[in-house]
Design a protein around this motif. Structure first.
Motif, PDB file in Angstrom:
ATOM      1  N   TYR A 552      38.093  42.914  39.367  1.00 52.50           N
ATOM      2  CA  TYR A 552      37.290  43.105  38.163  1.00 52.50           C
ATOM      3  C   TYR A 552      38.106  43.759  37.064  1.00 52.50           C
ATOM      4  N   ALA A 553      38.899  44.756  37.399  1.00 49.59           N
ATOM      5  CA  ALA A 553      39.722  45.448  36.404  1.00 49.59           C
ATOM      6  C   ALA A 553      40.701  44.475  35.751  1.00 49.59           C
ATOM      7  N   ARG A 554      41.305  43.593  36.574  1.00 56.14           N
ATOM      8  CA  ARG A 554      42.255  42.630  35.998  1.00 56.14           C
ATOM      9  C   ARG A 554      41.532  41.672  35.066  1.00 56.14           C
ATOM     10  N   TYR A 555      40.393  41.185  35.493  1.00 59.79           N
ATOM     11  CA  TYR A 555      39.615  40.283  34.651  1.00 59.79           C
ATOM     12  C   TYR A 555      39.260  40.966  33.337  1.00 59.79           C
ATOM     13  N   LEU A 556      38.801  42.180  33.445  1.00 61.62           N
ATOM     14  CA  LEU A 556      38.328  42.901  32.271  1.00 61.62           C
ATOM     15  C   LEU A 556      39.455  43.185  31.289  1.00 61.62           C
ATOM     16  N   LEU A 557      40.595  43.616  31.810  1.00 59.03           N
ATOM     17  CA  LEU A 557      41.675  44.083  30.943  1.00 59.03           C
ATOM     18  C   LEU A 557      42.657  42.987  30.508  1.00 59.03           C
ATOM     19  N   GLU A 558      42.751  41.883  31.280  1.00 58.03           N
ATOM     20  CA  GLU A 558      43.817  40.912  31.002  1.00 58.03           C
ATOM     21  C   GLU A 558      43.327  39.523  30.624  1.00 58.03           C
ATOM     22  N   CYS A 559      42.198  39.119  31.141  1.00 60.91           N
ATOM     23  CA  CYS A 559      41.791  37.723  30.985  1.00 60.91           C
ATOM     24  C   CYS A 559      40.968  37.511  29.718  1.00 60.91           C
ATOM     25  N   HIS A 560      41.229  36.351  29.092  1.00 57.43           N
ATOM     26  CA  HIS A 560      40.437  35.963  27.925  1.00 57.43           C
ATOM     27  C   HIS A 560      39.334  35.028  28.381  1.00 57.43           C
ATOM     28  N   ASP A 561      38.072  35.408  28.044  1.00 60.16           N
ATOM     29  CA  ASP A 561      36.921  34.619  28.465  1.00 60.16           C
ATOM     30  C   ASP A 561      35.864  34.719  27.387  1.00 60.16           C
ATOM     31  N   ILE A 562      35.434  33.553  26.897  1.00 61.96           N
ATOM     32  CA  ILE A 562      34.469  33.567  25.790  1.00 61.96           C
ATOM     33  C   ILE A 562      33.126  34.146  26.219  1.00 61.96           C
TER      34      ILE A 562
END
Length: 667
Positions: A552-562
């Protein structure tokens, strides 16, 4: 009965010379022909028979191998007239014969020395055939061919061509009754290329040793149709046994005779109890098997008699692996089929042929069609399929044809062979898809190929373009993966996100189950944030899932998601831990900052403001605090103090979020 000649003297007084061909005397001076007449008178010398008769008997005994009688008669010759030309010739003949009867080398050398001494005497005392010698031969009468046969050998040994020529004119080969004399005459006749004499000797079959004569014919007679006729006439059970299998094996290995002549020998041996090693015979003759008909004749001759299974197997291996001649291969296989020879075909034999032969595809298939008419079990057949599919290095064109033939009736192809080819073999490049299709069309039980797609997607070494086509085909064919394999595929696949998304959807539609930690695995497996696909997240989050803090932390901090705000909420609700108790270390403005996830998000987020605002509010509603202590480069301080000190350097989004959450106010 002694024979005396009264020679008319030439009127000119010139010396007469005998012409052995015309049996006349010719004057050397004037050329006048002088005829001779024989008068027969009984000659008595002191009551003992004349010298010519004793010489005749001595030579006859020698011709017949009666050496004791010959020795006694030779002593009579010496007593009667030791200077007579006949006594000298008898001595030479006796000593020459004694060489072959000698029991020791010393005896043989002694006889040879005598021959040399007496030969010099003959040359010096009787350099040409004179009246006395002619009288001697005339006295022998009509039944003296045994003597003449032996004398031809004697004079040939002495290299006395004139005497050989003269004696030959008196010889009647068909009247030689001594086996020993016939054999010696045969040797000389072959040497002198007097093949008409040879034919008469062979025809005198009641007075020859057929084994000895056949050996001379096979060893020294020129290779022609007449030689084959002689072999047909002479070779039988008794003769073959006398000569032995070793002789015939040596003949096949060493003789310069044509293969057609050797085939005659093979065919005749089939009627005897002599057995040469069939494999060795084939190896000796294969270089001469230049065309199908000749090779077929050889094999048919060999299989006129019993050939052991071991020999047949050895010949088959030799023809397939060593010879590599299409004509020889097909001739041998056709012979086995015609003769209904049992062959238990081994996989290694076929593999060796496929892997070593330079034959083109069509010829290889012709050979395979013949081979597979023999006995071969399913396991061996699958070994052939496995080797050719996965190890053979033929050209692509050849492989396509042969694989097509092998798969046409491939009822024994195993799932292991199929899996190895699909997953591990990349020899066929873009043609591989066509082979995979052919394999599945064989009717193989796909139930036992359950992991094929999993293994292919995870382990295949195919080029991406090939892999894309084959994986798509397997999916369209209904193959699926287990949930563990799907996790692994999602984690390790380096395909473009759109490609991966398409496959995931197809896999799931084929019945592939989705594990609860699949989304977690996907996020953690991303090599770089740009690889993230919101569509993949959407598909995977459509099933029951749980989320770990790191993912979750990686998704939140690194991934771009509309749709990060909505997806974040769903992931928070599926968390396996209490976010409020988790810390994370991030890099911010060249500082190492250890803090909670809300603080890290405020400092590092690159999302749009509206998204960031929703997510921070969600965290705050969860009782997650923004202004708590953080550790910056090992020093503990309040978050408020840290951002106040870096205010001029903060990103606009961070600055805005901090202001909204009163991080710059005194209270």
């Amino acid at each position: 009965m002694a024979v005396n000649f009264i020679a008319r003297k030439c009127a000119c007084g010139g010396k007469l010379e005998f012409d052995p061909d015309k049996k006349i005397w010719i004057c050397k001076y004037c050329g006048t022909v002088v005829e001779r007449e024989a008068t027969f008178d009984r000659v008595q010398v002191d009551g003992i028979e004349g010298i010519n008769d004793v010489v005749r008997q001595t030579l006859l005994d020698i011709a017949n191998g009666n050496m004791e009688n010959a020795n006694r008669n030779l002593e009579d010759c010496e007593r009667k007239n030791h200077k007579h030309v006949g006594t000298l010739i008898a001595n030479i003949s006796f000593s020459l014969a004694n060489i072959s009867f000698a029991r020791t080398q010393d005896e043989a050398r002694g006889s040879l020395d005598k021959v040399k001494i007496m030969a010099r005497r003959l040359q010096s005392e009787f350099p040409v055939i004179a009246e006395e010698e002619i009288n001697l031969y005339e006295s022998f009468g009509d039944n003296a061919s045994d003597i003449y046969a032996n004398l031809i050998v004697v004079f040939d040994t002495l290299n006395d061509k004139s005497r050989v020529e003269y004696i030959s004119s008196r010889l009647r080969p068909e009247e030689v009754f001594s086996g020993n004399a016939n054999l010696n005459l045969l040797k000389i006749s072959i040497k002198q290329k007097k093949y008409d004499v040879v034919e008469k000797i062979v025809g005198n079959e009641n007075h020859i040793d057929k084994a000895d004569v056949l050996k001379e014919i096979m060893d020294d007679y020129p290779d022609d149709d007449k030689k084959k006729d002689f072999i047909e006439k002479l070779l039988n059970q008794n003769v073959a046994c006398v000569l032995s299998d070793k002789y015939f094996q040596d003949y096949f290995n060493k003789s310069q005779d044509s293969i057609l002549t050797k085939n005659t020998v093979i065919r005749k041996l089939a009627d005897t109890q002599i057995r040469c090693n069939a494999e060795e015979v084939v190896k000796a003759l294969y270089a001469e098997m230049t065309e199908y008909a000749v090779a077929k004749e050889t094999f048919l001759a060999l299989y006129e008699t019993k050939v052991s299974d071991q020999e047949t197997e050895a010949i088959l291996t030799f023809c397939l692996a060593v010879n590599q001649s299409f004509d020889v291969l097909t001739a041998f296989l056709d012979t086995l089929l015609e003769k209904q020879v049992f062959v238990a075909l081994k996989a290694g034999t076929v593999i060796t042929f496929l892997d070593s032969s330079d034959l083109d595809a069509d010829k290889k298939i012709t050979v395979l069609e013949k081979l597979f008419r023999f006995e071969i079990d399913g396991k061996a057949l699958d070994t052939v399929y496995n080797y050719y599919l996965n190890n053979n290095q033929d050209t692509s064109e050849t492989r396509m044809k042969i694989i097509g033939y092998l798969l046409k009736d491939a009822g024994s192809i195993s799932t292991g062979t199929v899996s190895t080819y699909v997953v591990k073999t990349n020899t066929d490049g873009e043609e591989k898809i066509n082979i995979v299709k052919q394999i599945l069309e064989t009717g193989i039980n796909r139930t036992y190929l359950g992991d094929l797609l999993s293994d292919y997607l995870l382990d295949s070494t195919d080029e991406p373009s090939v892999k894309e086509v084959i994986s798509a085909f397997l999916m369209e064919s209904g193959f699926k993966m287990d949930s563990n394999a799907l996790n692994q595929y999602i984690a390790v696949s380096e395909e473009e996100p759109d490609v991966k998304l398409s496959k995931i959807k197809k896999l799931i539609s084929n019945g592939t189950p989705v594990r609860a930690d699949c989304l977690d695995s996907y996020i953690l497996s991303l090599k770089k944030p740009e690889d993230f696909s919101g569509e993949i997240l959407k598909v995977l989050s459509g099933y029951h899932f749980v989320t770990g803090f790191q993912a979750y932390a990686r998704y939140l901090l690194e991934c771009h998601d509309i749709d990060k705000a909505g997806n974040s909420t769903g992931m928070i609700n599926s968390m396996t831990c209490d976010l409020r108790l988790q810390n994370i270390t991030v890099s911010h403005l060249d500082n190492e900052v250890s803090c909670n996830l809300l603080q890290a998000y405020v400092l590092c987020s690159k999302d749009r403001y509206n998204t960031a605002k929703v997510i921070t509010e969600d965290f705050i509603r969860m009782k997650m605090k923004l202004n708590t202590e953080i550790i910056v480069n090992g020093m503990t301080m309040k978050f408020k103090k840290y951002v106040a000190g870096k205010k001029a350097e903060l990103a606009p989004l961070t600055l805005q979020l901090c202001e909204e959450n009163k991080m710059f106010s005194l209270f």
